[in-house]
Design an enzyme around this catalytic site. Structure first.
Site, PDB file in Angstrom:
ATOM      1  N   VAL A  23       3.395   7.709  12.362  1.00 52.35           N
ATOM      2  CA  VAL A  23       2.347   8.053  13.234  1.00 52.35           C
ATOM      3  C   VAL A  23       1.102   9.049  12.896  1.00 52.35           C
ATOM      4  O   VAL A  23       1.480  10.096  11.702  1.00 52.35           O
ATOM      5  CB  VAL A  23       2.892   9.026  14.584  1.00 52.35           C
ATOM      6  N   LYS A  83       2.165   3.956  18.401  1.00 54.58           N
ATOM      7  CA  LYS A  83       2.324   5.294  18.041  1.00 54.58           C
ATOM      8  C   LYS A  83       2.258   6.328  19.271  1.00 54.58           C
ATOM      9  O   LYS A  83       3.046   7.319  19.100  1.00 54.58           O
ATOM     10  CB  LYS A  83       0.966   5.767  17.244  1.00 54.58           C
ATOM     11  N   ASP A 117      -1.485  -1.054  18.085  1.00 59.68           N
ATOM     12  CA  ASP A 117      -0.928  -0.264  17.077  1.00 59.68           C
ATOM     13  C   ASP A 117      -1.085   1.191  17.721  1.00 59.68           C
ATOM     14  O   ASP A 117      -0.059   1.929  17.393  1.00 59.68           O
ATOM     15  CB  ASP A 117      -1.891  -0.442  15.775  1.00 59.68           C
ATOM     16  N   GLU A 142       8.023  10.599   9.725  1.00 61.54           N
ATOM     17  CA  GLU A 142       6.789  11.049   9.694  1.00 61.54           C
ATOM     18  C   GLU A 142       5.385  10.243   9.233  1.00 61.54           C
ATOM     19  O   GLU A 142       4.361  10.452  10.116  1.00 61.54           O
ATOM     20  CB  GLU A 142       6.854  12.458   8.699  1.00 61.54           C
ATOM     21  N   GLU A 193      -8.164  -5.753   9.284  1.00 61.74           N
ATOM     22  CA  GLU A 193      -7.372  -6.958   8.854  1.00 61.74           C
ATOM     23  C   GLU A 193      -8.249  -8.111   9.159  1.00 61.74           C
ATOM     24  O   GLU A 193      -9.065  -8.258   9.920  1.00 61.74           O
ATOM     25  CB  GLU A 193      -6.121  -6.905   9.405  1.00 61.74           C
ATOM     26  N   THR A 197       0.760  -1.061   0.194  1.00 60.33           N
ATOM     27  CA  THR A 197       0.199  -0.073   0.019  1.00 60.33           C
ATOM     28  C   THR A 197       0.924   1.136   0.127  1.00 60.33           C
ATOM     29  O   THR A 197       0.714   2.149  -1.026  1.00 60.33           O
ATOM     30  CB  THR A 197      -0.891  -0.129   1.318  1.00 60.33           C
ATOM     31  N   GLY A 207      -0.516   8.654   9.964  1.00 56.26           N
ATOM     32  CA  GLY A 207      -0.408   8.683   8.417  1.00 56.26           C
ATOM     33  C   GLY A 207      -0.143  10.040   7.747  1.00 56.26           C
ATOM     34  O   GLY A 207       1.046  10.699   8.034  1.00 56.26           O
ATOM     35  N   ILE A 214      -0.965  13.116   8.561  1.00 52.35           N
ATOM     36  CA  ILE A 214      -1.105  14.022   9.500  1.00 52.35           C
ATOM     37  C   ILE A 214       0.319  14.487   9.995  1.00 52.35           C
ATOM     38  O   ILE A 214       1.173  13.757  10.643  1.00 52.35           O
ATOM     39  CB  ILE A 214      -1.953  14.030  10.937  1.00 52.35           C
ATOM     40  N   GLY A 227     -12.138  -3.840   3.948  1.00 54.84           N
ATOM     41  CA  GLY A 227     -10.885  -3.620   4.102  1.00 54.84           C
ATOM     42  C   GLY A 227     -10.228  -2.529   5.003  1.00 54.84           C
ATOM     43  O   GLY A 227      -9.241  -2.096   5.141  1.00 54.84           O
TER      44      GLY A 227
HETATM   45  N1  LIG Z   1      -0.947   1.095   5.063  1.00 48.77           N
HETATM   46  C1  LIG Z   1      -1.105   2.266   5.808  1.00 48.77           C
HETATM   47  O1  LIG Z   1      -1.987   2.966   5.553  1.00 48.77           O
HETATM   48  C2  LIG Z   1      -0.060   2.473   6.566  1.00 48.77           C
HETATM   49  C3  LIG Z   1      -0.027   3.550   7.035  1.00 48.77           C
HETATM   50  C4  LIG Z   1       0.911   4.086   8.252  1.00 48.77           C
HETATM   51  C5  LIG Z   1       2.188   3.436   8.198  1.00 48.77           C
HETATM   52  N2  LIG Z   1       2.096   2.395   7.618  1.00 48.77           N
HETATM   53  C6  LIG Z   1       3.196   1.299   7.649  1.00 48.77           C
HETATM   54  O2  LIG Z   1       3.923   1.250   6.451  1.00 48.77           O
HETATM   55  C7  LIG Z   1       4.718  -0.030   6.399  1.00 48.77           C
HETATM   56  C8  LIG Z   1       4.207  -0.682   5.171  1.00 48.77           C
HETATM   57  O3  LIG Z   1       2.723  -0.901   5.317  1.00 48.77           O
HETATM   58  P1  LIG Z   1       1.814  -1.460   3.990  1.00 48.77           P
HETATM   59  O4  LIG Z   1       0.497  -1.212   4.343  1.00 48.77           O
HETATM   60  O5  LIG Z   1       2.179  -0.676   2.637  1.00 48.77           O
HETATM   61  O6  LIG Z   1       2.109  -3.095   3.816  1.00 48.77           O
HETATM   62  P2  LIG Z   1       1.893  -4.008   2.973  1.00 48.77           P
HETATM   63  O7  LIG Z   1       0.823  -3.657   1.929  1.00 48.77           O
HETATM   64  O8  LIG Z   1       1.554  -5.278   3.392  1.00 48.77           O
HETATM   65  O9  LIG Z   1       3.314  -4.191   1.963  1.00 48.77           O
HETATM   66  C9  LIG Z   1       4.569  -4.678   2.487  1.00 48.77           C
HETATM   67  C10 LIG Z   1       5.262  -4.751   1.243  1.00 48.77           C
HETATM   68  O10 LIG Z   1       6.445  -5.133   1.968  1.00 48.77           O
HETATM   69  C11 LIG Z   1       7.193  -6.273   1.189  1.00 48.77           C
HETATM   70  N3  LIG Z   1       7.831  -7.220   1.775  1.00 48.77           N
HETATM   71  C12 LIG Z   1       7.355  -7.890   3.008  1.00 48.77           C
HETATM   72  N4  LIG Z   1       8.452  -8.665   3.553  1.00 48.77           N
HETATM   73  C13 LIG Z   1       9.573  -8.453   2.584  1.00 48.77           C
HETATM   74  C14 LIG Z   1      10.875  -8.843   2.659  1.00 48.77           C
HETATM   75  N5  LIG Z   1      11.086  -9.808   3.470  1.00 48.77           N
HETATM   76  N6  LIG Z   1      11.598  -8.476   1.670  1.00 48.77           N
HETATM   77  C15 LIG Z   1      11.182  -7.598   0.734  1.00 48.77           C
HETATM   78  N7  LIG Z   1       9.831  -6.898   0.812  1.00 48.77           N
HETATM   79  C16 LIG Z   1       9.021  -7.532   1.712  1.00 48.77           C
HETATM   80  C17 LIG Z   1       5.627  -7.059   0.671  1.00 48.77           C
HETATM   81  O11 LIG Z   1       6.229  -7.704  -0.620  1.00 48.77           O
HETATM   82  P3  LIG Z   1       5.005  -8.407  -1.513  1.00 48.77           P
HETATM   83  O12 LIG Z   1       4.106  -7.434  -1.966  1.00 48.77           O
HETATM   84  O13 LIG Z   1       5.992  -9.088  -2.621  1.00 48.77           O
HETATM   85  O14 LIG Z   1       4.291  -9.231  -0.559  1.00 48.77           O
HETATM   86  C18 LIG Z   1       4.845  -5.860   0.397  1.00 48.77           C
HETATM   87  O15 LIG Z   1       5.289  -5.225  -1.002  1.00 48.77           O
HETATM   88  C19 LIG Z   1       4.311  -0.819   7.583  1.00 48.77           C
HETATM   89  O16 LIG Z   1       5.268  -0.502   8.525  1.00 48.77           O
HETATM   90  C20 LIG Z   1       3.128  -0.038   8.217  1.00 48.77           C
HETATM   91  O17 LIG Z   1       2.848  -0.103   9.710  1.00 48.77           O
HETATM   92  C21 LIG Z   1       1.213   1.766   6.825  1.00 48.77           C
END
Ligand SMILES: NC(=O)c1ccc[n+]([C@@H]2O[C@H](COP(=O)([O-])OP(=O)(O)OC[C@H]3O[C@@H](n4cnc5c(N)ncnc54)[C@H](OP(=O)(O)O)[C@@H]3O)[C@@H](O)[C@H]2O)c1
Length: 430
Positions: A134, A207, A203, A131, A192, A14, A136, A138, A189
């Site tokens: 915490v 933060k 979570d 940034e 989870e 994402t 997103g 903001i 969605g």
């Molecule tokens: N989603 C949000 O709105 C949001 C908001 C704030 C902060 N965050 C933080 O941002 C981070 C990412 O979140 P996300 O929602 O984008 O997660 P996500 O959609 O689950 O994506 C995770 C990505 O990491 C890759 N990955 C996982 N293990 C790996 C490894 N060993 N080597 C290489 N790539 C690997 C996955 O690869 P594949 O695609 O090939 O499986 C996927 O592309 C997390 O720390 C989350 O807490 C997310």
């Protein structure tokens, strides 16, 4: 034209894809603000064959994310994989050791290993920016660390988990039970398949650990946070709170009390007219109170591709311009390492809802337990009459200490006329 800033992006989910798309969509203005182009040159994810709807041609692909740390084509490592340990931690440590700036959205990593990572970044003289970790989109980190740098902060609080806020909002608006709204949130969605991390408050605690460290100049300390989630919040309590002029929100709150700082995540009743009460759905809010500035409230989208990428780009523009602050706002050896105060020291007013048998003497037993714990009542409300059956009784207390309330609750729960465990929600005036 100045040399581009070359990024190695680990994680193409994402946030990672959101970043790649935002850098492409707003390339001109980001270049102008950064003083140089910001370009992705290398990427890593687990599954190379997956169609991600984005053209990665011309970029280096690394199956092993940690290799980005030493790639000569990478100036800055952007960690967007997630997880407190494993490859995320390995990559961030390797990048800092290689003297490369790191940008991450990973609150679990920072809340768990932030003290050691800050020392490493400081020793290497490179930025570790977060940034996006915490609330997103903001800009809460920058606001606390830079914008409010002149203030002694007395309290920092926030709606830090959009999933919980969505569930509580839907329960209030539709009068539905927790489980029903959770299932809908999963279908949409917003939650989870395994929602524990969000709904049990973990979570939000990650933060809050970050915000508290910045606000109070102490070492990040996840273990000091008292954590309760929203599983036990009922539609009945949400409705009764509404009648009393309150809304129920899952808040993370860190406040300076006599003798130290308390940090806690739990459902709170906040006055319906307060700015935070009207932050509904998946939105987040962060509130800080400083001695010079007074109260500051920021709200916006706490998750999602665009908002989170927006925060990552803000960090990248700083790095491109050579601007950076110490990880926790001050040099690591100046941070306070004293342990936080235990939850028993929290002071506040409480909402209690009991299901009691409608028979003489019951209220006297309950108020006796409160009196023995030296807790006084502000108001009491009994709903309906059904002799011999259970009816809800609601009490709002004056301010007391958590320890007193826990002692009274233990007594009340043991009364024969109280037919289910008492519901207790802390009242927070924000
Ligand atoms: N989603 C949000 O709105 C949001 C908001 C704030 C902060 N965050 C933080 O941002 C981070 C990412 O979140 P996300 O929602 O984008 O997660 P996500 O959609 O689950 O994506 C995770 C990505 O990491 C890759 N990955 C996982 N293990 C790996 C490894 N060993 N080597 C290489 N790539 C690997 C996955 O690869 P594949 O695609 O090939 O499986 C996927 O592309 C997390 O720390 C989350 O807490 C997310």
């Amino acid at each position: 034209m100045n040399e581009p800033l070359k990024l190695g992006v680990a994680g193409l989910g994402t946030v990672g894809l959101g970043l790649v798309n935002l850098l492409r969509a707003n390339a001109d203005l980001i270049t102008a603000r950064a003083g140089r182009p910001i370009e992705v040159t290398a990427v890593s994810a687990r599954d190379r064959s997956r169609d991600r709807g984005v053209d990665f041609s011309g970029l280096d692909w690394h199956g092993d994310a940690v290799a980005l740390a030493t790639s000569p084509k990478v100036d800055v490592v952007v960690e967007l994989m997630g997880g407190a340990d494993g490859p995320a931690r390995g990559l961030v440590e390797a990048a800092l050791r290689a003297g490369k700036p790191v940008v991450t959205a990973n609150k679990a990593l920072l809340a768990t290993h932030g003290a050691a990572l800050a020392k490493l970044a400081e020793a290497q003289g490179v930025p570790l920016a977060y940034e996006a970790a915490v609330a997103g989109g903001i800009p809460a980190i920058k606001a606390l660390r830079e914008g409010l740098a002149g203030n002694r902060i007395s309290r920092v609080a926030g709606i830090l988990n959009g999933t919980c806020n969505y569930i509580l909002t839907e329960m209030r608006l539709k009068g539905l039970p927790f489980e029903t709204v959770l299932s809908t949130a999963q279908e949409l969605g917003y939650a989870e398949a395994d929602p524990a991390f969000d709904i049990d408050g973990v979570d939000a605690a990650h933060k809050l650990a970050i915000l508290a460290a910045l606000a109070f100049g102490h070492q990040v300390d996840l273990a000091a946070i008292h954590v309760e989630g929203i599983r036990r919040v009922s539609a009945l309590d949400i409705a009764l709170a509404g009648e009393l002029g309150y809304r129920i929100k899952l808040l993370g709150i860190a406040s300076r009390e006599e003798g130290g700082v308390t940090a806690r995540v739990h459902p709170c009743m906040v006055p319906a007219g307060s700015p935070i009460a009207s932050v509904d759905g998946v939105f987040n809010a962060v509130l800080a109170e400083g001695d010079a500035v007074g109260r500051v409230v920021l709200q916006g989208r706490g998750a999602g591709a665009g908002p989170t990428a927006s925060a990552v780009v803000a960090d990248l523009v700083d790095i491109a311009r050579g601007r950076f602050a110490p990880v926790w706002g001050a040099a690591t050896d100046t941070l306070d390492a004293a342990p936080g105060l235990p939850m028993e020291r929290h002071r506040g007013a409480y909402y209690l809802r009991l299901m009691v048998l409608d028979q003489p003497g019951v209220i006297a037993d309950v108020t006796g337990a409160l009196r023995d714990a030296r807790i006084s009542l502000e108001s009491m409300l009994q709903r309906g009459r059904a002799p011999g059956e259970a009816v809800p009784v609601v009490m709002v207390t004056h301010e007391c200490e958590e320890g007193q309330m826990q002692a009274a609750l233990a007594r009340i729960a043991g009364l024969a006329s109280v037919v289910e465990p008492p519901a207790m929600i802390r009242i927070e005036v924000l």
